[in-house]
Design an enzyme around this catalytic site. Structure first.
Site, PDB file in Angstrom:
ATOM      1  N   ASP A   1       3.622   1.121   4.799  1.00 40.76           N
ATOM      2  CA  ASP A   1       4.747   1.868   5.327  1.00 40.76           C
ATOM      3  C   ASP A   1       5.786   2.036   4.227  1.00 40.76           C
ATOM      4  O   ASP A   1       5.634   1.516   3.120  1.00 40.76           O
ATOM      5  CB  ASP A   1       5.336   1.196   6.562  1.00 40.76           C
ATOM      6  CG  ASP A   1       5.827  -0.217   6.270  1.00 40.76           C
ATOM      7  OD1 ASP A   1       5.858  -0.598   5.074  1.00 40.76           O
ATOM      8  OD2 ASP A   1       6.159  -0.922   7.220  1.00 40.76           O
ATOM      9  N   VAL A   2       6.802   2.819   4.533  1.00 42.51           N
ATOM     10  CA  VAL A   2       7.853   3.125   3.565  1.00 42.51           C
ATOM     11  C   VAL A   2       9.035   2.184   3.829  1.00 42.51           C
ATOM     12  O   VAL A   2       9.620   2.222   4.922  1.00 42.51           O
ATOM     13  CB  VAL A   2       8.290   4.597   3.655  1.00 42.51           C
ATOM     14  CG1 VAL A   2       9.390   4.881   2.635  1.00 42.51           C
ATOM     15  CG2 VAL A   2       7.093   5.517   3.452  1.00 42.51           C
TER      16      VAL A   2
ATOM     17  N   GLY B   1       5.503   7.749  12.377  1.00 42.68           N
ATOM     18  CA  GLY B   1       6.764   7.440  11.704  1.00 42.68           C
ATOM     19  C   GLY B   1       6.568   7.350  10.201  1.00 42.68           C
ATOM     20  O   GLY B   1       6.120   8.302   9.548  1.00 42.68           O
ATOM     21  N   ASP B   2       6.907   6.182   9.617  1.00 46.71           N
ATOM     22  CA  ASP B   2       6.725   5.962   8.179  1.00 46.71           C
ATOM     23  C   ASP B   2       5.510   5.091   7.909  1.00 46.71           C
ATOM     24  O   ASP B   2       5.362   4.530   6.822  1.00 46.71           O
ATOM     25  CB  ASP B   2       7.980   5.328   7.578  1.00 46.71           C
ATOM     26  CG  ASP B   2       8.260   3.953   8.177  1.00 46.71           C
ATOM     27  OD1 ASP B   2       7.712   3.669   9.276  1.00 46.71           O
ATOM     28  OD2 ASP B   2       9.013   3.177   7.572  1.00 46.71           O
ATOM     29  N   GLU B   3       4.595   5.002   8.891  1.00 48.85           N
ATOM     30  CA  GLU B   3       3.396   4.183   8.737  1.00 48.85           C
ATOM     31  C   GLU B   3       2.209   5.052   8.341  1.00 48.85           C
ATOM     32  O   GLU B   3       1.970   6.118   8.928  1.00 48.85           O
ATOM     33  CB  GLU B   3       3.085   3.450  10.046  1.00 48.85           C
ATOM     34  CG  GLU B   3       4.170   2.476  10.474  1.00 48.85           C
ATOM     35  CD  GLU B   3       3.851   1.844  11.820  1.00 48.85           C
ATOM     36  OE1 GLU B   3       2.896   2.318  12.483  1.00 48.85           O
ATOM     37  OE2 GLU B   3       4.559   0.897  12.210  1.00 48.85           O
TER      38      GLU B   3
END
Length: 265
Positions: free
Chosen positions: A197-198, A239-241
């Site tokens: 992730d981010v 999402g960011d995943e």
């Protein structure tokens, strides 16, 4: 008396009896004189005469004239039939042959064929215009089918990919993972899954705005796509995943190191 005439072969024969009291002997004075001299009564047959004329040359010439007239009439009929055929071929048969060829080409899928005779005002012109409308309907059908295929392909792509990054979405990733698990023999090949992730993505969104956050996600997707290549499939899981499916786990460590190096640049 009554004359008798007939044609015997090529000869014309005329026979006429001589009867007292007929012909020039109808005058009573002549009749009484003839009666006194010949001892015959009026109306008795006195004799007759016959004449025959050879008509061989005339009959031969007549037959020749009749044969010549029949032959001339035959040539005239043949010439008329030939002229009618040539006229029909020029006016109707040749255009019909051309329209038949055009119809075969249209049915074979050649929609660029030139359709002639549409300017004519007769039945051939009506057929040509009908073929033009048929070609237009085929073009429209092909266009609609092409747009339908593109729309279906686009819908299928959108159903399997993330709209922002272009990576596989969660549904496609799960499907590919299930397929690999079902198809991979346990002893011959193993697969691996990596999740990432981010960090501080929420901070980026809050401070720089959602547009900057979108750019960050797209950058992550581009680097994953270029690093993994054909060794696996990357997806935006949500999402960011992000998740990565490696088709062969023997070089997973090296592949993960490549990903880290890609983001370190």
């Amino acid at each position: 008396g009554t004359s008798v005439s007939k044609i015997d072969g090529n000869n014309f024969r005329l026979s006429r009896p001589a009867i007292l009291g007929s012909g020039r002997a109808t005058n009573p004075r002549c009749a009484s004189c003839h009666t006194a001299l010949m001892g015959s009564n009026s109306g008795e047959l006195l004799g007759g005469y016959s004449a025959s004329v050879d008509l061989s040359n005339q009959m031969l010439e007549w037959k020749r004239d009749v044969a010549q007239q029949i032959f001339s009439s035959f040539l005239l009929v043949v010439a008329m039939i030939t002229a009618i055929y040539l006229l029909l071929r020029k006016v109707a048969l040749r255009p019909l042959d051309r329209l038949a060829i055009i119809t075969e080409q249209l049915s074979a899928g050649n929609l660029n064929v030139d359709i002639h005779f549409s300017e004519r005002k007769d039945a051939l012109g009506s057929m040509a215009r009908s073929l033009q409308r048929f070609r237009e309907s085929l073009n429209e059908k092909i266009r609609v089918e092409s747009e339908k295929e593109k729309a279906n392909a686009r819908i299928s792509y959108m159903a399997q990919h993330d709209a922002l990054t272009g990576l596989a979405n969660r549904a496609m990733f799960t499907q590919r993972l299930s397929e690999e698990l079902a198809n991979a023999p346990p002893a011959s090949r193993k697969i691996a899954v990596a999740c990432l992730d981010v960090d501080h993505f929420k901070t980026v969104n809050d401070t720089l705005g959602h547009a900057a956050g979108d750019v960050a996600l797209q950058t992550v997707a581009d680097r994953l796509r270029s690093t993994i290549g054909s060794k696996g499939i990357a997806s935006r899981y949500g999402g960011d995943e992000f998740t990565v499916l490696f088709y062969d786990s023997t070089d997973t460590a090296a592949a993960c190191a490549d990903i880290v190096d890609a983001f370190a640049k």
